[in-house]
Design a protein around this motif. Sequence first.
Motif: not given
Length: 111
Positions: A23-25, A30-34, A72-76
């Motif tokens: 699943x997505x984080x 994800x913002x922290x990962x970015x 990661x941007x695409x995930x967000x």
Amino acid sequence: MENITLKEIQRRVDNWIREYGVRYFSELTNMACLTEEVGELARLMARKYGDQSFKPGEKDNMDEEMADILFVLVCLANQTGVDLTEAFHKNMEKKTNRDHLRHIANPKLKT
């Protein structure tokens, strides 16, 4: 290399998450990962174009770091319902309307 659209990138990332990522984080994670990925690119930029030097074992892998940022941007975008193609077109229109003379008239850019 194949040509790929932002829409296709968003679809491929979503498929990858569903197949391999479980699943997505959360959006906050994800913002922290970015932020982390941007920091990794910044470190490389400081070493390659700035005054720092590479440490033993470090490699110039800006392409990988930029791809990590894109992923990661695409995930967000996927999580928050942002169509990156539409957002990109709107952003280019905004920049063109706002800045169509700004940079041309900037004496700092004329060297």
